[in-house]
Design a protein around this motif. Structure first.
Motif, PDB file in Angstrom:
ATOM      1  N   LEU A  46       0.817  -1.215   0.000  1.00  0.00           N
ATOM      2  CA  LEU A  46       0.000   0.000   0.000  1.00  0.00           C
ATOM      3  C   LEU A  46       0.846   1.259   0.000  1.00  0.00           C
ATOM      4  O   LEU A  46       0.472   2.262  -0.604  1.00  0.00           O
ATOM      5  N   LEU A  47       1.966   1.220   0.673  1.00  0.00           N
ATOM      6  CA  LEU A  47       2.808   2.407   0.703  1.00  0.00           C
ATOM      7  C   LEU A  47       3.637   2.561  -0.572  1.00  0.00           C
ATOM      8  O   LEU A  47       4.212   3.609  -0.824  1.00  0.00           O
ATOM      9  N   ARG A  48       3.686   1.521  -1.368  1.00  0.00           N
ATOM     10  CA  ARG A  48       4.300   1.636  -2.698  1.00  0.00           C
ATOM     11  C   ARG A  48       3.277   2.182  -3.693  1.00  0.00           C
ATOM     12  O   ARG A  48       3.633   2.840  -4.650  1.00  0.00           O
ATOM     13  N   ASP A  49       2.004   1.863  -3.471  1.00  0.00           N
ATOM     14  CA  ASP A  49       0.929   2.278  -4.378  1.00  0.00           C
ATOM     15  C   ASP A  49      -0.288   2.642  -3.541  1.00  0.00           C
ATOM     16  O   ASP A  49      -1.061   1.781  -3.145  1.00  0.00           O
ATOM     17  N   GLN A  60       0.603  -8.476  -5.975  1.00  0.00           N
ATOM     18  CA  GLN A  60       1.917  -8.177  -5.405  1.00  0.00           C
ATOM     19  C   GLN A  60       2.255  -9.109  -4.251  1.00  0.00           C
ATOM     20  O   GLN A  60       3.377  -9.614  -4.148  1.00  0.00           O
ATOM     21  N   ILE A  61       1.297  -9.348  -3.363  1.00  0.00           N
ATOM     22  CA  ILE A  61       1.545 -10.214  -2.203  1.00  0.00           C
ATOM     23  C   ILE A  61       1.817 -11.646  -2.658  1.00  0.00           C
ATOM     24  O   ILE A  61       2.727 -12.307  -2.143  1.00  0.00           O
ATOM     25  N   ALA A  62       1.056 -12.130  -3.626  1.00  0.00           N
ATOM     26  CA  ALA A  62       1.287 -13.485  -4.143  1.00  0.00           C
ATOM     27  C   ALA A  62       2.665 -13.592  -4.772  1.00  0.00           C
ATOM     28  O   ALA A  62       3.348 -14.624  -4.628  1.00  0.00           O
ATOM     29  N   ALA A  63       3.115 -12.547  -5.452  1.00  0.00           N
ATOM     30  CA  ALA A  63       4.459 -12.553  -6.052  1.00  0.00           C
ATOM     31  C   ALA A  63       5.530 -12.627  -4.974  1.00  0.00           C
ATOM     32  O   ALA A  63       6.498 -13.382  -5.098  1.00  0.00           O
ATOM     33  N   TRP A  64       5.363 -11.842  -3.902  1.00  0.00           N
ATOM     34  CA  TRP A  64       6.334 -11.888  -2.805  1.00  0.00           C
ATOM     35  C   TRP A  64       6.331 -13.254  -2.120  1.00  0.00           C
ATOM     36  O   TRP A  64       7.384 -13.792  -1.808  1.00  0.00           O
ATOM     37  N   GLU A  65       5.146 -13.782  -1.891  1.00  0.00           N
ATOM     38  CA  GLU A  65       5.056 -15.077  -1.206  1.00  0.00           C
ATOM     39  C   GLU A  65       5.685 -16.210  -2.011  1.00  0.00           C
ATOM     40  O   GLU A  65       6.265 -17.136  -1.450  1.00  0.00           O
ATOM     41  N   ASN A  66       5.554 -16.146  -3.335  1.00  0.00           N
ATOM     42  CA  ASN A  66       6.044 -17.222  -4.191  1.00  0.00           C
ATOM     43  C   ASN A  66       7.388 -16.895  -4.839  1.00  0.00           C
ATOM     44  O   ASN A  66       7.855 -17.630  -5.710  1.00  0.00           O
ATOM     45  N   GLU A  67       7.993 -15.769  -4.402  1.00  0.00           N
ATOM     46  CA  GLU A  67       9.316 -15.364  -4.863  1.00  0.00           C
ATOM     47  C   GLU A  67       9.399 -15.345  -6.386  1.00  0.00           C
ATOM     48  O   GLU A  67      10.269 -15.974  -7.003  1.00  0.00           O
ATOM     49  N   CYS A  68       8.457 -14.642  -6.992  1.00  0.00           N
ATOM     50  CA  CYS A  68       8.434 -14.538  -8.455  1.00  0.00           C
ATOM     51  C   CYS A  68       7.954 -13.148  -8.853  1.00  0.00           C
ATOM     52  O   CYS A  68       7.572 -12.339  -8.002  1.00  0.00           O
ATOM     53  N   ASN A  69       7.981 -12.878 -10.133  1.00  0.00           N
ATOM     54  CA  ASN A  69       7.452 -11.622 -10.652  1.00  0.00           C
ATOM     55  C   ASN A  69       5.924 -11.681 -10.688  1.00  0.00           C
ATOM     56  O   ASN A  69       5.342 -12.774 -10.751  1.00  0.00           O
ATOM     57  N   ILE A  70       5.300 -10.513 -10.688  1.00  0.00           N
ATOM     58  CA  ILE A  70       3.836 -10.461 -10.704  1.00  0.00           C
ATOM     59  C   ILE A  70       3.265 -11.202 -11.915  1.00  0.00           C
ATOM     60  O   ILE A  70       2.264 -11.900 -11.816  1.00  0.00           O
ATOM     61  N   GLY A  71       3.931 -11.089 -13.060  1.00  0.00           N
ATOM     62  CA  GLY A  71       3.463 -11.756 -14.260  1.00  0.00           C
ATOM     63  C   GLY A  71       3.498 -13.270 -14.192  1.00  0.00           C
ATOM     64  O   GLY A  71       2.828 -13.954 -14.980  1.00  0.00           O
ATOM     65  N   ASP A  72       4.288 -13.809 -13.246  1.00  0.00           N
ATOM     66  CA  ASP A  72       4.417 -15.265 -13.120  1.00  0.00           C
ATOM     67  C   ASP A  72       3.476 -15.860 -12.074  1.00  0.00           C
ATOM     68  O   ASP A  72       3.480 -17.070 -11.853  1.00  0.00           O
ATOM     69  N   ARG A 182      19.977   1.454   6.737  1.00  0.00           N
ATOM     70  CA  ARG A 182      19.091   0.308   6.541  1.00  0.00           C
ATOM     71  C   ARG A 182      17.702   0.537   7.108  1.00  0.00           C
ATOM     72  O   ARG A 182      16.745  -0.124   6.706  1.00  0.00           O
ATOM     73  N   SER A 183      17.563   1.469   8.054  1.00  0.00           N
ATOM     74  CA  SER A 183      16.253   1.733   8.665  1.00  0.00           C
ATOM     75  C   SER A 183      15.530   2.818   7.892  1.00  0.00           C
ATOM     76  O   SER A 183      15.322   3.921   8.387  1.00  0.00           O
ATOM     77  N   THR A 184      15.136   2.500   6.664  1.00  0.00           N
ATOM     78  CA  THR A 184      14.476   3.485   5.811  1.00  0.00           C
ATOM     79  C   THR A 184      13.006   3.636   6.135  1.00  0.00           C
ATOM     80  O   THR A 184      12.349   4.535   5.665  1.00  0.00           O
ATOM     81  N   GLY A 185      12.448   2.698   6.924  1.00  0.00           N
ATOM     82  CA  GLY A 185      11.031   2.763   7.258  1.00  0.00           C
ATOM     83  C   GLY A 185      10.173   2.172   6.167  1.00  0.00           C
ATOM     84  O   GLY A 185      10.628   1.807   5.098  1.00  0.00           O
ATOM     85  N   LEU A 186       8.887   2.079   6.425  1.00  0.00           N
ATOM     86  CA  LEU A 186       7.946   1.487   5.469  1.00  0.00           C
ATOM     87  C   LEU A 186       7.945   2.207   4.131  1.00  0.00           C
ATOM     88  O   LEU A 186       8.046   1.593   3.074  1.00  0.00           O
ATOM     89  N   ALA A 187       7.817   3.511   4.162  1.00  0.00           N
ATOM     90  CA  ALA A 187       7.650   4.251   2.921  1.00  0.00           C
ATOM     91  C   ALA A 187       8.889   4.184   2.042  1.00  0.00           C
ATOM     92  O   ALA A 187       8.802   4.255   0.830  1.00  0.00           O
ATOM     93  N   GLY A 188      10.059   4.044   2.660  1.00  0.00           N
ATOM     94  CA  GLY A 188      11.282   4.012   1.872  1.00  0.00           C
ATOM     95  C   GLY A 188      11.677   2.629   1.421  1.00  0.00           C
ATOM     96  O   GLY A 188      12.635   2.462   0.670  1.00  0.00           O
ATOM     97  N   ALA A 189      10.981   1.606   1.860  1.00  0.00           N
ATOM     98  CA  ALA A 189      11.346   0.246   1.512  1.00  0.00           C
ATOM     99  C   ALA A 189      10.732  -0.166   0.187  1.00  0.00           C
ATOM    100  O   ALA A 189       9.556   0.071  -0.063  1.00  0.00           O
ATOM    101  N   ALA A 190      11.545  -0.780  -0.668  1.00  0.00           N
ATOM    102  CA  ALA A 190      11.038  -1.230  -1.957  1.00  0.00           C
ATOM    103  C   ALA A 190      10.202  -2.490  -1.798  1.00  0.00           C
ATOM    104  O   ALA A 190       9.306  -2.757  -2.585  1.00  0.00           O
TER     105      ALA A 190
END
Length: 199
Positions: A46-49, A60-72, A182-190
């Motif tokens: 949400l803080l990215r978009d 996006q969450i499914a991509a992170w969970e499955n360690e893949c790109n959104i298209g996959d 390293r402590s960029t916070g939520l908004a600064g994290a990719a």
């Protein structure tokens, strides 16, 4: 007249829902929310978009969970996340005042309260030291150096105390700089820290 009555009723409903939504979650609620990985991922996404929909969050969450790109992401992986977000996670985040969720349009927006969660979001793997543990260990090492210099234990006694004091100050300075970077916070994290460590 009926239209005016309906408009007033809708405004009253909006006012009531805003009044029911807490301005700020309690500390216990925050820990409960962040104990679930999908809710953490949702907040990062949400803080990215900030104009996300439940569909884009699920992707996006499914991509992170499955360690893949959104298209996959497969339709089954997306559906699992979508259903969990819709039925459980987004309503819970809304009840605690962290997001605004419109089930009709699917729009999801973070509230100002999300920005205050940075302090809670340092996720540390089991094999890693947290920053407080690291600084505690660094303090213990520094105290050991001071004692060794004071007692004149080789090689600490053979070099001037100013040298060792400079080493200790430099260690804390470098550590603080790395911690700050390293402590960029939520908004600064990719992406969430768990995902960063996996990649």
């Amino acid at each position: 007249m009926r239209g005016q009555r309906g408009a007033v009723s809708m405004e009253d409903d909006d006012a009531e829902s805003a009044a029911e939504r807490p301005a700020k979650p309690t500390e216990q609620e925050v820990f409960d929310i962040l104990s679930n990985r999908r809710r953490r991922y949702a907040l990062y996404a949400l803080l990215r978009d900030e104009t996300a929909t439940i569909g884009s969050l699920a992707d996006q969450i499914a991509a992170w969970e499955n360690e893949c790109n959104i298209g996959d992401v497969t339709s089954a992986e997306r559906k699992r996340v979508y259903t969990a977000l819709q039925q459980s996670h987004l309503p819970k985040l809304e009840r605690t005042g962290l997001i605004s969720f419109d089930p009709d349009s699917g729009r999801v927006e973070p509230t100002e309260a999300v920005e205050e969660l940075d302090i809670y979001l340092e996720v540390v793997g089991e094999e890693q030291l947290s920053w407080d543990q690291y600084y505690l260990a660094l303090s213990a090492v520094s105290a050991g150096v001071v004692v060794a210099v004071w007692l004149g234990i080789p090689p600490f006694g053979s070099l001037p105390p100013l040298f060792w004091m400079t080493v200790v100050v430099a260690l804390f300075g470098v550590s603080a700089a790395v911690h700050n970077y390293r402590s960029t916070g939520l908004a600064g994290a990719a992406e969430p820290p768990e995902v960063s460590r996996q990649s």
